[in-house]
Design an enzyme around this catalytic site. Structure first.
Site, PDB file in Angstrom:
ATOM      1  N   LYS A 224      68.489  71.980  23.952  1.00 52.17           N
ATOM      2  CA  LYS A 224      68.841  71.850  22.537  1.00 52.17           C
ATOM      3  C   LYS A 224      67.740  71.114  21.781  1.00 52.17           C
ATOM      4  O   LYS A 224      67.476  69.939  22.041  1.00 52.17           O
ATOM      5  CB  LYS A 224      70.166  71.079  22.419  1.00 52.17           C
ATOM      6  CG  LYS A 224      71.001  71.472  21.238  1.00 52.17           C
ATOM      7  CD  LYS A 224      72.415  70.954  21.430  1.00 52.17           C
ATOM      8  CE  LYS A 224      73.052  70.512  20.135  1.00 52.17           C
ATOM      9  NZ  LYS A 224      74.319  69.812  20.355  1.00 52.17           N
TER      10      LYS A 224
ATOM     11  N   HIS B 212      78.991  56.734  14.103  1.00 53.43           N
ATOM     12  CA  HIS B 212      78.475  56.284  15.402  1.00 53.43           C
ATOM     13  C   HIS B 212      78.338  54.758  15.423  1.00 53.43           C
ATOM     14  O   HIS B 212      78.733  54.103  16.389  1.00 53.43           O
ATOM     15  CB  HIS B 212      77.085  56.891  15.663  1.00 53.43           C
ATOM     16  CG  HIS B 212      77.085  58.372  15.903  1.00 53.43           C
ATOM     17  ND1 HIS B 212      76.254  59.231  15.227  1.00 53.43           N
ATOM     18  CD2 HIS B 212      77.808  59.146  16.754  1.00 53.43           C
ATOM     19  CE1 HIS B 212      76.462  60.469  15.651  1.00 53.43           C
ATOM     20  NE2 HIS B 212      77.408  60.442  16.573  1.00 53.43           N
TER      21      HIS B 212
ATOM     22  N   SER C 235      76.940  64.397  12.487  1.00 50.33           N
ATOM     23  CA  SER C 235      75.492  64.568  12.360  1.00 50.33           C
ATOM     24  C   SER C 235      75.174  65.960  11.833  1.00 50.33           C
ATOM     25  O   SER C 235      74.298  66.129  10.973  1.00 50.33           O
ATOM     26  CB  SER C 235      74.816  64.382  13.722  1.00 50.33           C
ATOM     27  OG  SER C 235      75.058  63.096  14.215  1.00 50.33           O
TER      28      SER C 235
ATOM     29  N   ARG D 106      87.574  61.681  15.886  1.00 53.26           N
ATOM     30  CA  ARG D 106      87.836  61.882  14.462  1.00 53.26           C
ATOM     31  C   ARG D 106      89.131  62.643  14.229  1.00 53.26           C
ATOM     32  O   ARG D 106      89.705  62.576  13.156  1.00 53.26           O
ATOM     33  CB  ARG D 106      86.671  62.637  13.809  1.00 53.26           C
ATOM     34  CG  ARG D 106      85.431  61.797  13.657  1.00 53.26           C
ATOM     35  CD  ARG D 106      84.220  62.624  13.398  1.00 53.26           C
ATOM     36  NE  ARG D 106      83.940  63.489  14.530  1.00 53.26           N
ATOM     37  CZ  ARG D 106      82.801  64.151  14.711  1.00 53.26           C
ATOM     38  NH1 ARG D 106      81.859  64.080  13.814  1.00 53.26           N
ATOM     39  NH2 ARG D 106      82.619  64.891  15.781  1.00 53.26           N
TER      40      ARG D 106
HETATM   41  O1  PNS Z   1      77.193  63.666  20.608  1.00 53.33           O
HETATM   42  P1  PNS Z   1      77.661  64.746  21.560  1.00 53.33           P
HETATM   43  O2  PNS Z   1      76.683  65.897  21.572  1.00 53.33           O
HETATM   44  O3  PNS Z   1      79.074  65.182  21.299  1.00 53.33           O
HETATM   45  O4  PNS Z   1      77.645  64.082  23.032  1.00 53.33           O
HETATM   46  C1  PNS Z   1      77.999  64.815  24.162  1.00 53.33           C
HETATM   47  C2  PNS Z   1      77.642  64.028  25.447  1.00 53.33           C
HETATM   48  C3  PNS Z   1      76.169  63.678  25.458  1.00 53.33           C
HETATM   49  C4  PNS Z   1      78.455  62.749  25.488  1.00 53.33           C
HETATM   50  C5  PNS Z   1      78.023  64.931  26.655  1.00 53.33           C
HETATM   51  O5  PNS Z   1      77.496  66.200  26.460  1.00 53.33           O
HETATM   52  C6  PNS Z   1      77.531  64.380  27.976  1.00 53.33           C
HETATM   53  O6  PNS Z   1      78.036  63.403  28.480  1.00 53.33           O
HETATM   54  N1  PNS Z   1      76.463  65.010  28.515  1.00 53.33           N
HETATM   55  C7  PNS Z   1      75.803  64.568  29.719  1.00 53.33           C
HETATM   56  C8  PNS Z   1      75.918  65.596  30.839  1.00 53.33           C
HETATM   57  C9  PNS Z   1      77.242  65.445  31.563  1.00 53.33           C
HETATM   58  O7  PNS Z   1      77.549  64.421  32.141  1.00 53.33           O
HETATM   59  N2  PNS Z   1      78.042  66.525  31.502  1.00 53.33           N
HETATM   60  C10 PNS Z   1      79.330  66.597  32.134  1.00 53.33           C
HETATM   61  C11 PNS Z   1      80.403  66.010  31.243  1.00 53.33           C
HETATM   62  S1  PNS Z   1      81.980  66.131  32.014  1.00 53.33           S
END
Ligand code: PNS
Length: 161
Positions: free
Chosen positions: A44, A20, A130, A93
């Site tokens: 979560k 990150h 993570s 990744r």
């Molecule tokens: O570290 P992660 O859990 O892979 O991150 C995922 C994240 C937070 C980037 C994604 O779940 C997100 O953008 N969530 C916010 C809600 C949202 O906008 N959802 C629609 C995405 S198209």
């Protein structure tokens, strides 16, 4: 007047890893201002609270003057609009990340026009996540190479407590 270029690096960051941090550092080299945005996800339960994740990210990005760390809830595109950011930046990744990220990138562009930029994950860090780091640490394995030192200290304290 030149336009300020802003990007958002969103994620769960439970906890933030060296992967990150690498993405945030590289994004900071490309944009004037970077918002590292920690998702508040009531569905979560994390190992760390969102406030703790924001603190950890703030500590490890102190050397990056254009970087700010915040929590956000709701849609990431709305957060981008509020902050005047034109791009989301994420690390990839490998193919699995790409398959997960591509629909979100299309959806976010459809919703608001915000672009998603993918940075190839640093060589040698493709297996750092993570969730794996937490699993290995819970089992007593050494995760020192995968976490910034201050994050490692917090993880060790959390798992001891
Ligand atoms: O570290 P992660 O859990 O892979 O991150 C995922 C994240 C937070 C980037 C994604 O779940 C997100 O953008 N969530 C916010 C809600 C949202 O906008 N959802 C629609 C995405 S198209």
């Amino acid at each position: 007047m030149t336009q300020v270029r802003r990007a958002v690096c969103p994620g769960s960051f439970d906890p933030p890893t060296v992967g990150h941090l690498d993405v945030v550092e590289r994004t900071a080299a490309l944009f004037d201002e970077v918002y590292v945005a920690v998702l508040v996800n009531p569905r979560k339960q994390g190992l760390f609270t969102v406030a703790e994740r924001v603190e950890m990210l703030a500590e490890i990005t102190l050397h990056l003057p254009g970087v700010r760390v915040e929590a956000f809830s709701g849609l990431v595109v709305d957060y981008c609009r509020e902050r005047g950011a034109e791009a989301l930046v994420k690390g990839l990744r490998g193919a699995t990340d790409y398959d997960y990220e591509l629909p979100m990138a299309h959806m976010n562009r459809h919703l608001s026009g915000v672009e998603t930029l993918f940075l190839p994950g640093a060589a040698g860090q493709a297996y750092v996540s993570s969730s794996l780091v937490k699993e290995v640490a819970r089992g007593g394995g050494d995760v020192t190479p995968f976490l910034p030192p201050s994050v490692h200290a917090r993880l060790a304290a959390r798992l001891e407590g």
